[in-house]
Design an enzyme around this catalytic site. Structure first.
Site, short mmCIF file in Angstrom:
data_model
loop_
_atom_site.label_atom_id
_atom_site.label_comp_id
_atom_site.label_asym_id
_atom_site.label_seq_id
_atom_site.Cartn_x
_atom_site.Cartn_y
_atom_site.Cartn_z
N ILE A 66 0.84 -1.19 0.00
CA ILE A 66 0.00 0.00 0.00
C ILE A 66 0.88 1.25 0.00
CG2 ILE A 66 -0.23 -0.07 2.54
CD1 ILE A 66 -3.10 1.03 2.18
N CYS A 67 0.40 2.29 -0.62
CA CYS A 67 1.05 3.60 -0.59
C CYS A 67 2.46 3.53 -1.18
CB CYS A 67 1.06 4.13 0.84
SG CYS A 67 1.61 5.84 1.05
N GLY A 68 3.46 4.04 -0.49
CA GLY A 68 4.81 4.10 -1.01
C GLY A 68 5.42 2.75 -1.32
N THR A 127 4.12 0.51 -3.01
CA THR A 127 3.87 0.21 -4.42
C THR A 127 4.98 0.76 -5.30
OG1 THR A 127 2.49 2.20 -4.75
CG2 THR A 127 1.36 0.18 -4.07
#
Length: 202
Positions: free
Chosen positions: A102-104, A106
């Site tokens: 999730i988020c960074g 990725t």
């Protein structure tokens, strides 16, 4: 039969709010949640929580895990310090063991080349494009995306992220999975009765 543990990566500046729905309900469903750090030394989340990892990254093997969860963190975008976690994600996926990012995180997977051939999402498409990865055509403008054994989501979608994880592991399915999402994402009171009947509230 007791499932294998779920491994939650923790590292300095990790976004502690992004994985709480997933880990809380996985634990209620019988999964042991084990934290996985760069080493055995304590880390501190972006919210100031001090966490002593259960394991160091080098000590976990895909075959001993049900899932690797990678939360966002400032460090994903400011240094290469978390690249070993993306490499570990590759080892998990190569072994057929699920990964949820999730988020960074990725962006970390994008830099590792793990999104080039898989449908995925993130905060916005141009955030991942800035990594120079080759998977732009597989980007999906969605809250969360599952492709095979990989779940991805943007930073504002911890509930959708958890929904995809539950579906992938078979924790909740069908009407119950939909009701869980409607309750925690939409505050739909009618969904509560579905979950209560299914014994999915703890």
């Amino acid at each position: 039969m007791t499932p294998k543990p779920v491994h939650l990566a923790v590292y300095d500046t990790y976004a502690d709010w992004e994985t709480g729905h997933a880990t809380a309900h996985l634990a209620r469903a019988g999964y042991e949640i084990r934290t996985l750090g760069p080493s055995a030394q304590p880390v501190r989340s972006i919210g100031g929580l001090r966490v002593l990892p259960d394991l160091a990254l080098d000590d976990v093997r895909p075959e001993d895990s049900s899932l690797l969860i990678l939360p966002g963190a400032d460090l994903w975008d400011t240094s290469d310090a978390l690249a070993p976690f993306a490499r570990k994600a590759r080892a998990f996926l190569d072994a057929g063991v699920p990964v949820a990012a999730i988020c960074g995180a990725t962006a970390g997977l994008a830099r590792e080349g793990l999104l080039d051939g898989r449908d995925h999402t993130s905060a916005v498409s141009f955030y991942l494009a800035a990594t120079g990865y080759a998977g732009g055509s597989r980007y999906r403008d969605a809250d969360a995306v599952t492709d095979g054994n990989l779940v991805t989501a943007g930073p504002t979608e911890p509930v959708a992220f958890a929904r995809e994880v539950f579906g992938l592991l078979g924790v909740y399915e069908g009407e119950v999975l939909d009701a869980w999402y409607r309750l925690f994402h939409d505050s739909d009171a009618e969904a509560y009765a579905v979950l209560e009947k299914a014994g999915a509230l703890g």
